[in-house]
Design a protein around this motif. Structure first.
Motif, PDB file in Angstrom:
ATOM      1  N   TYR A 249       0.846  -1.200   0.000  1.00 47.96           N
ATOM      2  CA  TYR A 249       0.000   0.000   0.000  1.00 47.96           C
ATOM      3  C   TYR A 249       0.883   1.252   0.000  1.00 47.96           C
ATOM      4  CZ  TYR A 249      -3.270  -3.506   1.859  1.00 47.96           C
ATOM      5  OH  TYR A 249      -4.026  -4.636   2.065  1.00 47.96           O
ATOM      6  N   GLY A 250       0.290   2.350  -0.475  1.00 49.32           N
ATOM      7  CA  GLY A 250       1.040   3.602  -0.551  1.00 49.32           C
ATOM      8  C   GLY A 250       1.360   4.228   0.787  1.00 49.32           C
ATOM      9  N   ASN A 251       0.697   3.761   1.868  1.00 47.85           N
ATOM     10  CA  ASN A 251       1.004   4.309   3.198  1.00 47.85           C
ATOM     11  C   ASN A 251       2.084   3.510   3.927  1.00 47.85           C
ATOM     12  OD1 ASN A 251      -0.728   2.129   3.443  1.00 47.85           O
ATOM     13  ND2 ASN A 251      -1.916   2.983   5.127  1.00 47.85           N
TER      14      ASN A 251
ATOM     15  N   ASN B  62       5.902   3.021   4.464  1.00 48.21           N
ATOM     16  CA  ASN B  62       7.110   3.829   4.273  1.00 48.21           C
ATOM     17  C   ASN B  62       8.238   2.939   3.754  1.00 48.21           C
ATOM     18  OD1 ASN B  62       9.579   5.283   4.738  1.00 48.21           O
ATOM     19  ND2 ASN B  62       8.435   6.669   6.087  1.00 48.21           N
TER      20      ASN B  62
ATOM     21  N   LYS C 131      -0.958   2.457  -5.139  1.00 46.89           N
ATOM     22  CA  LYS C 131      -0.164   3.668  -4.900  1.00 46.89           C
ATOM     23  C   LYS C 131      -0.836   4.622  -3.918  1.00 46.89           C
ATOM     24  CE  LYS C 131       2.904   6.764  -7.394  1.00 46.89           C
ATOM     25  NZ  LYS C 131       3.393   7.203  -8.720  1.00 46.89           N
ATOM     26  N   ARG C 132      -2.168   4.623  -3.862  1.00 48.30           N
ATOM     27  CA  ARG C 132      -2.902   5.552  -2.999  1.00 48.30           C
ATOM     28  C   ARG C 132      -2.481   5.398  -1.538  1.00 48.30           C
ATOM     29  NH1 ARG C 132      -7.998   2.011  -4.932  1.00 48.30           N
ATOM     30  NH2 ARG C 132      -6.736   2.243  -6.804  1.00 48.30           N
ATOM     31  N   LYS C 133      -2.575   6.488  -0.776  1.00 51.92           N
ATOM     32  CA  LYS C 133      -1.963   6.541   0.555  1.00 51.92           C
ATOM     33  C   LYS C 133      -2.862   6.002   1.669  1.00 51.92           C
ATOM     34  CE  LYS C 133       1.944   8.562  -0.663  1.00 51.92           C
ATOM     35  NZ  LYS C 133       3.235   7.880  -0.479  1.00 51.92           N
ATOM     36  N   ALA C 134      -3.526   4.893   1.420  1.00 53.17           N
ATOM     37  CA  ALA C 134      -4.349   4.254   2.444  1.00 53.17           C
ATOM     38  C   ALA C 134      -4.523   2.797   2.055  1.00 53.17           C
ATOM     39  CB  ALA C 134      -5.694   4.955   2.580  1.00 53.17           C
ATOM     40  N   THR C 135      -5.133   2.029   2.939  1.00 53.87           N
ATOM     41  CA  THR C 135      -5.261   0.597   2.666  1.00 53.87           C
ATOM     42  C   THR C 135      -6.536   0.263   1.889  1.00 53.87           C
ATOM     43  OG1 THR C 135      -6.145   0.382   4.922  1.00 53.87           O
ATOM     44  CG2 THR C 135      -3.828  -0.199   4.582  1.00 53.87           C
TER      45      THR C 135
ATOM     46  N   ASP D  86     -10.998   5.505   1.482  1.00 48.04           N
ATOM     47  CA  ASP D  86     -10.485   6.870   1.385  1.00 48.04           C
ATOM     48  C   ASP D  86     -10.603   7.574   2.732  1.00 48.04           C
ATOM     49  OD1 ASP D  86     -13.134   7.730   1.714  1.00 48.04           O
ATOM     50  OD2 ASP D  86     -13.457   8.040  -0.442  1.00 48.04           O
ATOM     51  N   GLU D  87     -10.221   8.845   2.773  1.00 43.61           N
ATOM     52  CA  GLU D  87     -10.198   9.550   4.065  1.00 43.61           C
ATOM     53  C   GLU D  87     -11.588   9.790   4.630  1.00 43.61           C
ATOM     54  OE1 GLU D  87      -9.335  13.932   2.075  1.00 43.61           O
ATOM     55  OE2 GLU D  87      -7.674  12.638   2.665  1.00 43.61           O
TER      56      GLU D  87
END
Length: 268
Positions: A47-49, A51, A101-105, A108-109
Motif C-alpha cells: 500500500y502507498g502508506n 514507508n 499507490k494511494r496513501k491508504a489501505t 479513502d479519508e
C-alpha cells in the motif's frame, strides 16, 4: 515444524501497518513457526502508506515485469521485498501503481471503500501465486489472513488447479471479525467468472459483502481458523457446518500450541 514450508498471505502485517487483529496475528504466527525452525514466506500488498525508506523495501527485478489480467485488463506486477528486523523473516510485497499507490489501505479519508477493492483482491491473489511459481518454492501450507487475501483459495482451486507445484499444498483461512459494512463492486462475481471460475462455486459473491466474501474463501479452503472473538454468529455457524476442519478461537496465550497442532492435522 522444522523445515516445513508455510506461506502466509495477508492483507496487513506489522510492523508495516498499524496494529490490529489481522496485522498482529500475521506477524505472530509466522514468527512462532520461524522460531520452531519452519521455512516461511510472507506476502502482503504494498500500500502507498507503507514507508518504503524506513522499512528498506527494494524491488526484485527478476520477479517483477509480468502482466496480470484482471477483468480483461493487463496490469503490471511489481515485486518488492524487505526483512522484518531481528527476525530474519522475508516479506514480499505485491505492488501495482494503479491498485496500490494511494496513501491508504482499503478506504479513502472519508471511510468509503475503494470501488476497485475487488480487483485489488484478484490482482493480489494472482500476484502471490505467480511470484511463488517464479521462486519455485513449494509451500506445504498456505495460510490466508484478512479479507483482501480471501480470493487466493478460490484462485488456487480453480484458476491454478493444474499447477503441479501446488498439488500437495493445503490452504488454511483465518477468519476475523467484520471489517467493513458495505458491498464490494457488484460486478465482482463476473470478474471472477471471467477467469474461468464456475458461477456455482462463487454464488456467494452475487452480494459481495464481508461475510459472503469470507464464505466463498472458506468453501475453497482445506481448513479454517476462527481467529477472533468477534466473528459473527452466522459466520461461525457457517464454518461449523461447512464440513471443513476448523480450529475454535484460541487467545494470545494459547494460540501457539493450538495453531501448531492444527497444522499437524494436515500431515505436517
Amino acid at each position: 515444524m522444522k523445515d516445513k514450508r508455510i506461506l502466509y498471505v495477508s492483507s496487513e502485517v506489522v510492523p508495516y501497518l498499524a496494529e490490529n487483529e489481522v496485522s498482529l496475528m500475521s506477524y505472530d504466527v509466522p514468527k512462532m513457526i520461524n522460531d520452531q525452525g519452519g521455512q516461511i514466506r510472507i506476502f502482503m500488498p504494498r500500500y502507498g502508506n507503507i514507508n518504503e525508506r524506513r522499512h528498506q523495501l527494494h524491488e526484485v527485478i527478476r520477479l517483477s515485469g509480468m502482466n496480470l489480467v484482471v477483468n480483461d485488463l493487463d496490469m503490471p506486477l511489481i515485486i518488492k521485498v524487505a526483512s522484518i528486523p531481528k527476525e530474519r523473516i522475508q516479506v514480499y510485497f505485491i505492488d501495482n501503481d494503479e491498485y496500490f499507490k494511494r496513501k491508504a489501505t482499503f478506504a479513502d479519508e472519508e471511510g468509503v471503500l475503494y470501488p476497485d477493492n475487488d480487483e485489488r483482491a484478484i490482482f493480489f491473489a494472482k500476484g502471490v501465486v505467480e511470484t511463488v511459481k517464479k521462486l519455485n518454492w513449494v509451500p506445504d501450507i498456505i495460510h490466508v489472513h484478512g479479507w483482501l487475501a480471501a480470493m487466493l483459495p478460490i484462485y488456487m482451486k480453480h484458476y491454478y488447479k493444474h499447477e503441479a507445484l501446488f498439488s500437495e499444498t493445503k490452504i488454511i483461512t483465518s477468519v476475523y471479525g467484520q471489517s467493513f459494512d458495505e458491498n464490494l463492486d457488484l460486478e465482482m462475481i463476473n470478474k471472477v467468472k471471467f477467469d474461468g471460475v464456475p458461477h456455482e462455486s462463487v454464488s456467494d459473491l452475487e452480494v459481495p459483502n464481508y461475510e459472503n466474501v469470507l464464505k466463498a474463501s472458506i468453501l475453497h479452503s482445506d481448513g479454517v481458523i476462527i481467529a477472533s472473538e468477534n466473528v459473527s454468529p452466522s459466520l461461525t455457524k457457517f464454518i461449523e457446518s461447512s464440513g471443513k476442519p476448523f480450529l475454535p478461537f484460541a487467545g494470545k496465550d494459547g494460540f501457539a500450541d493450538a495453531y501448531t497442532n492444527f497444522y499437524r492435522t494436515f500431515g505436517l
